[in-house]
Structures are given as structure tokens and as C-alpha cells.
Write a protein that holds these residues in place. Sequence first.
Motif, mmCIF file in Angstrom:
data_model
loop_
_atom_site.group_PDB
_atom_site.id
_atom_site.type_symbol
_atom_site.label_atom_id
_atom_site.label_comp_id
_atom_site.label_asym_id
_atom_site.label_seq_id
_atom_site.Cartn_x
_atom_site.Cartn_y
_atom_site.Cartn_z
ATOM 1 N N THR A 115 54.423 46.105 -25.075
ATOM 2 C CA THR A 115 55.810 46.668 -24.423
ATOM 3 C C THR A 115 55.632 46.047 -23.068
ATOM 4 N N LEU A 116 54.795 46.124 -21.981
ATOM 5 C CA LEU A 116 54.507 45.590 -20.985
ATOM 6 C C LEU A 116 55.003 43.956 -20.716
ATOM 7 N N PHE A 117 54.280 43.144 -21.705
ATOM 8 C CA PHE A 117 54.683 41.836 -21.662
ATOM 9 C C PHE A 117 55.966 41.561 -22.105
ATOM 10 N N ALA A 118 56.627 42.424 -23.142
ATOM 11 C CA ALA A 118 57.994 42.412 -23.368
ATOM 12 C C ALA A 118 58.840 42.398 -22.252
ATOM 13 N N ILE A 119 58.628 43.363 -21.512
ATOM 14 C CA ILE A 119 59.376 43.785 -20.345
ATOM 15 C C ILE A 119 59.220 42.776 -19.306
ATOM 16 N N LEU A 120 57.945 42.158 -19.067
ATOM 17 C CA LEU A 120 57.834 41.134 -18.231
ATOM 18 C C LEU A 120 58.596 39.918 -18.470
ATOM 19 N N SER A 121 58.400 39.578 -19.806
ATOM 20 C CA SER A 121 59.057 38.354 -20.230
ATOM 21 C C SER A 121 60.437 38.385 -20.194
ATOM 22 N N VAL A 122 61.158 39.440 -20.149
ATOM 23 C CA VAL A 122 62.489 39.772 -19.906
ATOM 24 C C VAL A 122 62.722 39.550 -18.661
ATOM 25 N N CYS A 123 62.025 39.790 -17.807
ATOM 26 C CA CYS A 123 62.335 39.783 -16.331
ATOM 27 C C CYS A 123 62.212 38.314 -15.699
ATOM 28 N N LEU A 124 61.280 37.630 -16.548
ATOM 29 C CA LEU A 124 60.890 36.273 -16.183
ATOM 30 C C LEU A 124 61.874 35.342 -15.722
ATOM 31 N N PRO A 125 62.996 35.215 -16.730
ATOM 32 C CA PRO A 125 64.282 34.252 -16.549
ATOM 33 C C PRO A 125 64.886 34.664 -14.992
ATOM 34 N N ALA A 126 64.701 35.641 -14.476
ATOM 35 C CA ALA A 126 65.214 35.874 -13.302
ATOM 36 C C ALA A 126 64.434 35.099 -12.244
ATOM 37 N N CYS A 127 63.244 34.975 -12.416
ATOM 38 C CA CYS A 127 62.461 34.096 -11.373
ATOM 39 C C CYS A 127 62.794 32.491 -11.315
ATOM 40 N N THR A 128 63.955 32.154 -10.958
ATOM 41 C CA THR A 128 64.282 30.871 -11.080
ATOM 42 C C THR A 128 64.517 30.406 -9.749
ATOM 43 N N SER A 129 63.855 28.916 -9.662
ATOM 44 C CA SER A 129 63.955 28.308 -8.306
ATOM 45 C C SER A 129 65.270 27.673 -7.987
ATOM 46 N N VAL A 130 65.816 27.711 -6.787
ATOM 47 C CA VAL A 130 67.062 26.858 -6.804
ATOM 48 C C VAL A 130 66.888 25.409 -6.524
ATOM 49 N N ALA A 131 67.408 24.560 -7.236
ATOM 50 C CA ALA A 131 67.025 22.975 -7.070
ATOM 51 C C ALA A 131 67.747 22.756 -5.750
ATOM 52 N N PRO A 132 66.972 21.658 -5.037
ATOM 53 C CA PRO A 132 67.843 21.192 -3.910
ATOM 54 C C PRO A 132 69.039 20.852 -3.784
ATOM 55 N N TRP A 133 69.371 20.115 -4.897
ATOM 56 C CA TRP A 133 70.974 19.898 -5.019
ATOM 57 C C TRP A 133 71.854 21.024 -5.185
ATOM 58 N N GLU A 134 71.260 22.419 -5.316
ATOM 59 C CA GLU A 134 72.251 23.483 -5.600
ATOM 60 C C GLU A 134 72.310 24.390 -4.382
ATOM 61 N N ARG A 135 72.209 23.505 -3.424
ATOM 62 C CA ARG A 135 72.030 24.553 -2.351
ATOM 63 C C ARG A 135 73.227 24.263 -1.162
ATOM 64 N N GLY A 136 74.211 23.715 -1.915
ATOM 65 C CA GLY A 136 75.546 23.751 -1.096
ATOM 66 C C GLY A 136 76.129 25.065 -0.392
#
Lengths: 171, 79
Positions: free
Chosen positions: B15-36
Amino acid sequence: MTQRIVTFLCAVLAFGPLQMAFAAEVGREAPNCALNAIGDAKAYGLKQFKGQVVFVDFWSSWCGPCAQSFSFLNELHRDLKDRGLQVIGVNLDEAAEDAKAFLAAHPANFTVVADANQQCAKDFDVKAMPSSYLVDRNGVIRHVHLGFRLEEAKAFRALAEQLLAENTERK
Amino acid sequence: MKRARLATPASFTVTLFAILSVCLPACTSVAPWERGNLAKPHMALNPSPMQSALRSHQYGSREASSGGGAAGGGGCGCY
């Protein structure tokens, strides 16, 4: 069942950085990006410039140092185009209008293209704006430069001249 | 008295892994060209660097102390 799920999660974590492993870096072949002219459908591929030294510069209209770099890039194009240097400015703006307004304020004499779906930037693994890549006559990335400062740009120009002098194209 | 059944350690981990893996997509980095949008002047942490420099200068001379008035970072990430 639990073991399978744990294995799957480990696999996701392990293969996540795979894209980074294939990213463009010094010594690797430059990705053959599909690029378009801004505002029209004329297509470019980086491979078509093989045999020339290519200076690929990624820029955006909102990036201050990019605006500063344009006079340097124009100068580079003017001085070295006859020796076989191809300067390509790859625009990464989301709206083509922004790029057009920028180009009206900062005219570019070199080739300016757009990377509409940002695939080229991903393939090159662009880490900063602006980023410059020097590709030799064999299509291999030889130098990478992040950002723009005039003194560093002068050193980068010297590297471009060095690549032009090499003149050793593999058949 | 009937005791409530506690979850087994294995199902808890899953259950813990499932919850963590659901949260993972939120941890995305903003690419340098998306910082307009981040590069817009009103997104700057310090909207008026000149004014805050003058104020901190005044503050320093008045209070005999300086610094601690602003945070670094933010912006377009341009080099």
C-alpha cells in the motif's frame, strides 16, 4: 504478488534515467532533429548539414542572454559562413508570435528554425537557455556551451575556427 | 473481546509503495525551455532589485546590521 510489484517499482526506478544515457554529449553523434522554419512548413534535418561545421544554438524570446547572443551569432555567421560554418538558431518558444516579435527586435542573418514539439531540445538534453553545441563535419558533437557571456563566446568562436581548420570528413 | 485485525507488514508495504508511486508523477522537473512564465518580471522574487539594494543600504547604516532581507533563486534559470 508483492515481489512482482516491488520488482516492477525497482525496474521503473532503474530505467527512468535511460533517456539521460542516450542524451547528446561531447563525443556522441548529434541527433538528427526534425526542425521547421518559423511560421512555414519548410522542414530541416540536422543531417542535411553534414560536411559542414554546425553551430546549434537553442534560444527563447523570454531569455535575456539569448537576446545578447544574437549580435555575436550574426557576427559568427558573417565571418565564418564562407569557411563552412552553419549557424542554426533553434527557437523553443511555445507561441510562434513571441519568436517573430523577438526576431523583429533582434534581426537574425543566420538560419532560424523552430522546434515546435521540443523533441530536438529533449534529444540534445538542453540544460540551460541559451545552450550552444558545436558539431563537426562528421556530425559529432565536439563542444557544448551553456549560457552566454561575451568572453566565453569568443573562446567558443576559437573552437569553431579550430573545427573548421580540421577539414577531415569521414567518407 | 474481538481484536481488530491489523494489516500484515507485506500488505502495508504494498500500500505504501502504491501511494508513493501515485505521488511520483508530481515530482517532475521543469525543463529549461519551459521557464517562459517564470522569466516574466512579475514572477521575480525581488521585483525591484535597485530599490531593495537602496533599502538594505539604508537599513545597514541605521541598524548597524545587514543581510537576511531577501532570498536567492527563482527566475528563468538563464545562464
